[in-house]
Scaffold this active site. Structure first.
Site, PDB file in Angstrom:
ATOM      1  N   ASP A   1       0.789  -1.305   0.003  1.00  0.00           N
ATOM      2  CA  ASP A   1       0.084   0.018  -0.136  1.00  0.00           C
ATOM      3  C   ASP A   1       0.931   1.419   0.083  1.00  0.00           C
ATOM      4  OD1 ASP A   1      -2.080  -1.755   0.372  1.00  0.00           O
ATOM      5  OD2 ASP A   1      -2.161  -1.430   2.485  1.00  0.00           O
TER       6      ASP A   1
HETATM    7  N1  URA Z   1      -0.983  -5.840   3.697  1.00  0.00           N
HETATM    8  C1  URA Z   1      -1.559  -4.786   3.690  1.00  0.00           C
HETATM    9  O1  URA Z   1      -2.646  -4.358   4.526  1.00  0.00           O
HETATM   10  N2  URA Z   1      -0.991  -3.897   3.104  1.00  0.00           N
HETATM   11  C2  URA Z   1       0.214  -3.976   2.668  1.00  0.00           C
HETATM   12  O2  URA Z   1       0.848  -2.923   1.907  1.00  0.00           O
HETATM   13  C3  URA Z   1       0.693  -5.329   2.665  1.00  0.00           C
HETATM   14  C4  URA Z   1       0.152  -6.344   3.250  1.00  0.00           C
END
Ligand code: URA
Length: 236
Positions: free
Chosen positions: A106
């Site tokens: 993310d």
């Molecule tokens: N899980 C998440 O919620 N975000 C990420 O970036 C990676 C795994």
């Protein structure tokens, strides 16, 4: 190995664009097996020929693999009209390689992101069937506890009914924990912790398989992976 044009061989290593390389080769800066070669169309076996540019050896690699310490605030994409992408963190010669991110972090997640131009490798890392573990350090609101760890080990069911594979939750105290998952559903770790009433404040990926993020790279830092790194990744 099938024969390949000299300009393509150099372009595949990210040395310069194919167009620039035609000029570079014609100007006499490239040698093949010790002799100046001015024909971009010269055919060679890239695994056998000794190619130099301005006297520097250019080794041949069919595929390329990098680890990047993704900073917060950068999107996991190859291009975006508005936001800075992980590819924007690389120098021009690496952006030319056709690298793409292996899976996704993310925008607000930092840490280990793999980049490659090898689709089979990416698939192998991402597919839950390969059982490659991804480990995250998380800071949460409140305190994760043994009940949460038990729920993780049984497989969390998210708010929308999505069932996650069993995962590991290690409690570190002080609102900190380690989460290990073998799949990569959208916002998975955040949603798993939120489903237990522990919203994530910060998330950082520490490892993929047996390969750990090199903390000395620093945010935005990257390095090429060696054969040994690739073995380590799958050896866990
Ligand atoms: N899980 C998440 O919620 N975000 C990420 O970036 C990676 C795994």
């Amino acid at each position: 190995m099938p024969l390949m044009r000299l300009d393509k061989m150099l372009a595949d290593q990210g040395v310069a664009s194919r167009k620039e390389l035609r000029e570079i080769i014609r100007s006499g800066r490239v040698c093949v097996d010790g002799a100046t070669e001015t024909h971009p169309e010269r055919k060679l076996d890239p695994t056998l020929a000794a190619v130099t540019l301005d006297g520097e050896r250019v080794g041949y690699r069919r595929f390329h693999y990098y680890m990047l310490d993704k900073p917060v605030g950068v999107v996991t994409a190859t291009e975006d009209r508005r936001q800075r992408t992980v590819l924007d963190l690389l120098p021009a010669e690496l952006r030319r390689l056709g690298l793409f991110p292996v899976g996704r972090l993310d925008k607000d997640t930092s840490g280990l992101l793999l980049l490659t131009d090898d689709g089979d490798f990416a698939h192998r890392v991402i597919s839950p069937k390969s059982c490659v573990k991804k480990r995250y350090y998380a800071e949460v609101e409140g305190e994760a506890d043994e009940q949460d760890a038990l729920a993780f080990s049984r497989g969390i069911v998210l708010g929308d009914g999505t069932r996650c594979l069993p995962a590991e939750l290690e409690l570190l105290g002080g609102g900190r924990c380690l989460v290990t998952v073998m799949e990569g559903k959208y916002h998975q770790v955040r949603r798993m912790l939120a489903s237990r009433g522990k919203p994530v404040l910060a998330l950082r990926r520490l490892s993929v398989g047996g390969l750990r993020l090199e903390e000395s790279l620093g945010p935005g830092g990257f390095r090429e992976l060696s054969e040994q790194d690739l073995c380590t990744l799958f050896k866990e």
